[in-house]
Scaffold this motif. Structure first.
Motif, PDB file in Angstrom:
ATOM      1  N   ILE A 630      96.304  83.680  68.891  1.00  0.00           N
ATOM      2  CA  ILE A 630      96.291  83.152  67.521  1.00  0.00           C
ATOM      3  C   ILE A 630      95.179  82.113  67.370  1.00  0.00           C
ATOM      4  CG2 ILE A 630      97.651  82.000  65.745  1.00  0.00           C
ATOM      5  CD1 ILE A 630      98.671  84.750  66.379  1.00  0.00           C
ATOM      6  N   TYR A 631      95.032  81.249  68.369  1.00  0.00           N
ATOM      7  CA  TYR A 631      93.976  80.235  68.307  1.00  0.00           C
ATOM      8  C   TYR A 631      92.598  80.882  68.223  1.00  0.00           C
ATOM      9  CZ  TYR A 631      97.658  76.981  69.773  1.00  0.00           C
ATOM     10  OH  TYR A 631      98.811  76.231  69.858  1.00  0.00           O
ATOM     11  N   SER A 632      92.381  81.899  69.010  1.00  0.00           N
ATOM     12  CA  SER A 632      91.077  82.585  68.988  1.00  0.00           C
ATOM     13  C   SER A 632      90.840  83.250  67.645  1.00  0.00           C
ATOM     14  CB  SER A 632      91.017  83.625  70.106  1.00  0.00           C
ATOM     15  OG  SER A 632      91.236  83.023  71.369  1.00  0.00           O
ATOM     16  N   TRP A 633      91.868  83.819  67.075  1.00  0.00           N
ATOM     17  CA  TRP A 633      91.728  84.466  65.765  1.00  0.00           C
ATOM     18  C   TRP A 633      91.419  83.446  64.675  1.00  0.00           C
ATOM     19  CZ3 TRP A 633      95.641  84.847  61.634  1.00  0.00           C
ATOM     20  CH2 TRP A 633      95.262  85.735  60.624  1.00  0.00           C
ATOM     21  N   ILE A 634      92.079  82.285  64.725  1.00  0.00           N
ATOM     22  CA  ILE A 634      91.818  81.242  63.730  1.00  0.00           C
ATOM     23  C   ILE A 634      90.392  80.720  63.872  1.00  0.00           C
ATOM     24  CG2 ILE A 634      92.460  78.916  63.005  1.00  0.00           C
ATOM     25  CD1 ILE A 634      94.398  81.043  62.061  1.00  0.00           C
ATOM     26  N   ASP A 635      89.907  80.561  65.102  1.00  0.00           N
ATOM     27  CA  ASP A 635      88.522  80.116  65.307  1.00  0.00           C
ATOM     28  C   ASP A 635      87.534  81.123  64.744  1.00  0.00           C
ATOM     29  OD1 ASP A 635      89.408  77.833  66.545  1.00  0.00           O
ATOM     30  OD2 ASP A 635      89.281  78.668  68.575  1.00  0.00           O
ATOM     31  N   THR A 636      87.852  82.404  64.894  1.00  0.00           N
ATOM     32  CA  THR A 636      86.968  83.439  64.337  1.00  0.00           C
ATOM     33  C   THR A 636      86.950  83.384  62.812  1.00  0.00           C
ATOM     34  OG1 THR A 636      87.455  84.859  66.236  1.00  0.00           O
ATOM     35  CG2 THR A 636      86.484  85.911  64.308  1.00  0.00           C
ATOM     36  N   LEU A 637      88.126  83.199  62.200  1.00  0.00           N
ATOM     37  CA  LEU A 637      88.191  83.145  60.742  1.00  0.00           C
ATOM     38  C   LEU A 637      87.535  81.893  60.172  1.00  0.00           C
ATOM     39  CD1 LEU A 637      91.837  84.410  60.008  1.00  0.00           C
ATOM     40  CD2 LEU A 637      89.703  85.694  59.857  1.00  0.00           C
ATOM     41  N   SER A 638      87.494  80.816  60.950  1.00  0.00           N
ATOM     42  CA  SER A 638      86.896  79.567  60.445  1.00  0.00           C
ATOM     43  C   SER A 638      85.395  79.706  60.217  1.00  0.00           C
ATOM     44  CB  SER A 638      87.179  78.427  61.425  1.00  0.00           C
ATOM     45  OG  SER A 638      86.582  78.698  62.686  1.00  0.00           O
ATOM     46  N   HIS A 639      84.744  80.698  60.823  1.00  0.00           N
ATOM     47  CA  HIS A 639      83.315  80.927  60.619  1.00  0.00           C
ATOM     48  C   HIS A 639      83.044  81.930  59.507  1.00  0.00           C
ATOM     49  CE1 HIS A 639      83.615  79.399  64.808  1.00  0.00           C
ATOM     50  NE2 HIS A 639      82.468  78.798  64.513  1.00  0.00           N
ATOM     51  N   ARG A 640      84.102  82.407  58.837  1.00  0.00           N
ATOM     52  CA  ARG A 640      83.953  83.335  57.725  1.00  0.00           C
ATOM     53  C   ARG A 640      84.402  82.652  56.440  1.00  0.00           C
ATOM     54  NH1 ARG A 640      86.479  88.948  60.289  1.00  0.00           N
ATOM     55  NH2 ARG A 640      85.076  89.030  62.115  1.00  0.00           N
ATOM     56  N   PRO A 641      83.502  82.430  55.484  1.00  0.00           N
ATOM     57  CA  PRO A 641      83.863  81.673  54.266  1.00  0.00           C
ATOM     58  C   PRO A 641      84.991  82.317  53.457  1.00  0.00           C
ATOM     59  CG  PRO A 641      81.476  81.874  54.498  1.00  0.00           C
ATOM     60  CD  PRO A 641      82.070  82.794  55.518  1.00  0.00           C
ATOM     61  N   GLY A 642      85.116  83.635  53.498  1.00  0.00           N
ATOM     62  CA  GLY A 642      86.142  84.289  52.690  1.00  0.00           C
ATOM     63  C   GLY A 642      87.553  84.131  53.219  1.00  0.00           C
ATOM     64  N   TYR A 643      87.701  83.642  54.445  1.00  0.00           N
ATOM     65  CA  TYR A 643      89.026  83.511  55.055  1.00  0.00           C
ATOM     66  C   TYR A 643      89.390  82.064  55.373  1.00  0.00           C
ATOM     67  CZ  TYR A 643      88.578  88.548  55.735  1.00  0.00           C
ATOM     68  OH  TYR A 643      88.413  89.898  55.540  1.00  0.00           O
ATOM     69  N   LEU A 644      88.731  81.112  54.730  1.00  0.00           N
ATOM     70  CA  LEU A 644      89.041  79.704  54.993  1.00  0.00           C
ATOM     71  C   LEU A 644      90.437  79.324  54.506  1.00  0.00           C
ATOM     72  CD1 LEU A 644      85.615  77.998  54.131  1.00  0.00           C
ATOM     73  CD2 LEU A 644      86.570  78.514  56.385  1.00  0.00           C
ATOM     74  N   TRP A 645      90.943  80.035  53.503  1.00  0.00           N
ATOM     75  CA  TRP A 645      92.288  79.729  53.000  1.00  0.00           C
ATOM     76  C   TRP A 645      93.356  80.049  54.054  1.00  0.00           C
ATOM     77  CZ3 TRP A 645      95.760  83.793  52.558  1.00  0.00           C
ATOM     78  CH2 TRP A 645      95.214  85.081  52.644  1.00  0.00           C
ATOM     79  N   VAL A 646      93.106  81.078  54.875  1.00  0.00           N
ATOM     80  CA  VAL A 646      94.039  81.375  55.962  1.00  0.00           C
ATOM     81  C   VAL A 646      94.036  80.245  56.979  1.00  0.00           C
ATOM     82  CG1 VAL A 646      94.637  83.026  57.757  1.00  0.00           C
ATOM     83  CG2 VAL A 646      93.673  83.844  55.605  1.00  0.00           C
ATOM     84  N   VAL A 647      92.833  79.729  57.290  1.00  0.00           N
ATOM     85  CA  VAL A 647      92.728  78.611  58.240  1.00  0.00           C
ATOM     86  C   VAL A 647      93.444  77.385  57.698  1.00  0.00           C
ATOM     87  CG1 VAL A 647      91.115  77.135  59.498  1.00  0.00           C
ATOM     88  CG2 VAL A 647      90.537  79.538  59.075  1.00  0.00           C
ATOM     89  N   TRP A 648      93.331  77.149  56.376  1.00  0.00           N
ATOM     90  CA  TRP A 648      94.001  75.975  55.781  1.00  0.00           C
ATOM     91  C   TRP A 648      95.518  76.127  55.862  1.00  0.00           C
ATOM     92  CZ3 TRP A 648      97.478  75.026  51.955  1.00  0.00           C
ATOM     93  CH2 TRP A 648      97.595  73.707  51.524  1.00  0.00           C
ATOM     94  N   ILE A 649      96.026  77.327  55.582  1.00  0.00           N
ATOM     95  CA  ILE A 649      97.475  77.546  55.657  1.00  0.00           C
ATOM     96  C   ILE A 649      97.984  77.311  57.074  1.00  0.00           C
ATOM     97  CG2 ILE A 649      99.270  79.330  55.519  1.00  0.00           C
ATOM     98  CD1 ILE A 649      97.787  80.495  53.134  1.00  0.00           C
ATOM     99  N   TYR A 650      97.236  77.790  58.051  1.00  0.00           N
ATOM    100  CA  TYR A 650      97.685  77.610  59.430  1.00  0.00           C
ATOM    101  C   TYR A 650      97.663  76.137  59.835  1.00  0.00           C
ATOM    102  CZ  TYR A 650      97.791  77.779  64.498  1.00  0.00           C
ATOM    103  OH  TYR A 650      98.107  77.560  65.810  1.00  0.00           O
TER     104      TYR A 650
END
Length: 758
Positions: A630-650
């Motif tokens: 999960i941590y690795s997936w969140i780090d990957t999403l943090s570099h994609r502007p379209g998925y920052l809302w997922v990072v914020w929710i987590y």
């Protein structure tokens, strides 16, 4: 208020209503008969009865005839009482919607919204046929008025049509679900013969079956099917012993954690990818989260229905006496319905009797001492069993290293199943000493003792798996834990099956043939419910290590229902003490939630956050912890502007301690509010009961006053009763039969007084 001009030959009989003349009339209602038209009234509304009560005392001084009061000129009033208000220009009898009151009601219903209109029609004191006709008339009037303004009200019409279609679809789906509901007919038979207490066990079993069906569908859709597309062919030989041990051939199948791949599934270059690590952990997590909220919702639902709703404090007496289902016409169904009502009445009367029982101080002290001693003994037995299971688990691991016999792995589950079978039966014998007056308390105590035993054993095994097996360096320790849980679940099912088919049958033979004084046994609700909770705890605990475990639990529950049903009908008798179990399901779900489900969540949380996965098997191989995916997936999403809302929710919700603290606080506040509502409604019901009692006393006082006035008038004019009797005989032959069957003592006394005067 009825005026003098409206009164015409109405006889108001205050008491001693013949059974053939009037039925279904409560004690505070009054029978009306018209001497000329003779309509047959079955019941008056409360408002009409109160109006006539007032007329009794306003006109009672004019003419009183020995408990029968006469009033004059009521041709119009009878029509108003029987048919409603005056018809619109028609002399013959008319329906309700043709009356002035009906037209006013239709006019008031037309401008209402659909929801308010349906609620108003539903609350009308009319038959179902009249309500349907009223709804059709209102719909026609609505369409007539809206025809001229169709364009202006197009959106409103569309919304109304959609709302109507939604309600009809919802009603149809509800009827369909009730029709296809599992074992509905068998539930009626069980409830009619054994009562709601035994029925609660089978309801709980069906409820658990739905949980496992949902978990299996989730795992099969998102984990098992993708693994089938990339799985390698199994080269191990199948011997049949795998069904009992769970090892061997099953080790290299989708049943266990170690078979699943850790790679991203992609069937062609540039095609869609499927991350097996994320799919595995998210699917298991989604199942547990949905089960968590389903348990909370179910507890709130049953708590509201069984603890908060006011009808439970009245014990449903009105439903039992006045609400017969006239759509039941089949002879067998009618007998089953009668048996159900008889059982419910016995349960209600039993509770009323138990509430009136009071114990002396010496009896209370004696029972308290017995209860304390029983709790000390049961706690000591539970501690001894836990110690024995722990040392047996350690010895079993050493024993398996030196013995290669495949059947040796069954030693630990065999001993645990023996403990789970024997100790609860020993606990059940405590009832001979404790002697609870209320059966519900006895079931609660047995449930708590048994859950303490079973959850303690599961806790010892979890400690053994997470601290010894997981850290022992064994290859693919997750699969080993999954095999242990599978064997425990299967052995528990085999023991339950043998106990139902063999043990209960032998107990029936002993009670009927050998020791006839024992008789048939009663169904042990606490022990059987704890078997279900124990098996479901193992199924939830092993869902991470054995994704197919919900499917196995689903099959065992399906088989156990039919086995228990057959054994119940053959080997058991109805409970000797009838008692209502409407609140038992709530307690069962609470025990399933705590400590069962919460303990599973804690164990899986420690596994995912603390333990290191195996290096050579499973979807998380090579990671320092399971949660690292999960941590690795969140780090990957943090570099994609379209998925920052997922990072914020987590980061702000799922990974925040404050969020869970606030969520827990909200749950506690809601629970406290529910509890306060419960207490407030209990007080309200008690006050209403007192008000009903006071009103009954007031009516008895008024009847006594009326009786005294009638006695005074009878002494003044004793021949009036004779004339009244002749008129009643001429007007009602049916009433004459009642009078012939039970001679009027008052008439005899009046004749004796006349002879004495002569």
């Amino acid at each position: 208020m009825l005026s003098d001009d409206q009164v015409n030959e109405i006889i108001i009989e205050v008491e001693n209503v013949p059974s053939g003349v009037q039925r279904n009339v409560s004690s505070n209602q009054i029978t009306l008969r018209k001497s000329s038209a003779k309509p047959n009234f079955s019941m008056l509304s409360s408002s009409t009865a109160d109006t006539i009560d007032c007329q009794i005392f306003s006109h009672g001084n004019d003419r009183r005839h020995n408990r029968l009061l006469r009033f004059s000129s009521l041709n119009d009033s009878i029509s108003q009482i029987y048919h409603g208000p005056e018809c619109l220009g028609m002399d013959e009898a008319c329906t309700f919607h043709e009356t002035v009151q009906g037209q006013k009601l239709i006019a008031s219903l037309v401008p209402m919204t659909s929801r308010d209109r349906i609620k108003t029609i539903r609350n009308q004191p009319r038959t179902m046929q009249e309500k349907r006709e009223l709804r059709k008339i209102v719909d026609k009037e609505k369409n007539k008025q809206s025809h001229g303004t169709f364009e202006a009200n197009c959106c409103a019409q569309c919304l109304s049509s959609l709302s109507l279609a939604y309600r009809r679809t919802k009603s149809s789906l509800s009827e369909l679900l009730n029709y296809i509901s599992l074992w509905q007919k068998r539930f009626k038979v069980i409830g009619g013969k054994f009562g709601t207490s035994v029925l609660s066990y089978f309801s709980f079993l069906r409820w658990l079956l739905k949980f496992n069906i949902f978990s299996f569908v989730m795992n099969f859709s998102f984990i098992i099917i993708p693994q089938f597309t990339v799985g390698e062919k199994n080269t191990l030989q199948f011997t049949g012993l795998e069904f009992f041990t769970g090892a061997g051939y099953f080790r290299e199948t989708v049943m266990y954690y170690g078979f699943y791949t850790n790679s991203t599934i992609r069937h062609r270059m540039g095609g869609a990818s499927y991350n097996m690590q994320l799919a595995y952990i998210f699917t298991i997590g989604a199942c547990l989260v949905i089960c968590f909220f389903s348990l909370l919702f179910s507890m709130a639902k049953y708590f509201r229905n069984n603890f908060i709703n006011p009808h439970i404090y009245s014990r449903g007496i009105a439903k039992l006496i006045f609400c017969w289902d006239f759509t039941v016409t089949h002879e067998k169904a009618v007998k089953l319905k009668q048996k159900n009502l008889s059982t419910e009445i016995r349960e209600n009367l039993s509770e009323i009797r138990q509430e009136n029982d009071r114990l002396t101080l010496n009896q209370k002290l004696t029972r308290f001492s017995v209860h304390v001693a029983a709790w000390l003994v049961s706690t000591g037995i539970t501690a001894a069993c836990c110690v024995a299971v722990y040392y047996l688990a350690e010895y079993n691991s050493e024993f398996l290293k030196t013995h290669k016999n495949p059947g040796a792995v069954l030693l630990l589950p065999f001993v645990v199943s023996c403990i789970n079978l024997a100790v609860p039966r020993f606990y059940s014998m405590f009832r001979l000493v404790e002697r609870y007056e209320i059966p519900r308390q006895e079931v609660y105590v047995l449930l708590i003792r048994n859950i303490f035993l079973k959850i303690s054993i599961v806790g010892i095994l979890c400690y053994y798996w997470l601290n010894i097996v997981a850290l022992s360096g064994e290859e693919c320790w997750e699969t080993l834990i999954g095999q242990d849980i599978y064997r425990l679940l299967l052995m528990d099912f085999v023991f339950s099956l043998a106990d139902s088919l063999l043990g209960e049958f032998l107990r029936r033979l002993i009670g009927m043939k050998v020791i006839s004084s024992l008789g048939l046994q009663e169904f042990d609700i606490a022990r059987n419910v704890l078997e279900l909770i124990y098996a479901q705890t193992l199924a939830w605990l092993g869902i991470f290590f054995c994704p197919l475990l919900p499917f196995i639990q689903m099959i065992t529950l399906f088989i156990m229902f039919y086995v228990k049903n057959v054994s119940l009908m053959m080997n058991f008798q109805p409970p000797s003490k009838a008692w209502r179990a409407s609140q038992m399901i709530t307690f069962f779900i609470f025990l399933l939630f705590f400590p069962s489900f919460t303990g599973v969540l804690c164990t899986l949380a420690i596994t995912i956050w603390r333990l290191k996965p195996s290096a050579d098997c499973g979807p998380f191989r090579g990671l320092p912890s399971f949660i690292q995916s999960i941590y690795s997936w969140i780090d990957t999403l943090s570099h994609r502007p379209g998925y920052l809302w997922v990072v914020w929710i987590y980061q702000n919700l799922i990974g925040s301690v404050h969020f869970f603290f606030i969520l827990t606080l909200i749950v506690l506040i809601i629970t406290y509010l529910y509890w306060q509502i419960t207490e407030g409604r209990k007080v309200m019901i008690r006050l209403l009961h007192e008000q009903i009692i006071n009103e009954g006393k007031d009516k008895m006082f008024l009847i006594e006053k009326l009786t005294k006035l009638q006695d005074i008038e009878r002494r003044a004019n004793p021949s009036t009763l004779v004339l009244e009797r002749r008129e009643v005989e001429q007007q009602s032959p049916l009433h004459l039969e009642e009078l012939d069957a039970a001679p009027d003592l008052r008439l005899r006394r009046s004749m004796q007084e006349e002879n004495a005067i002569a």
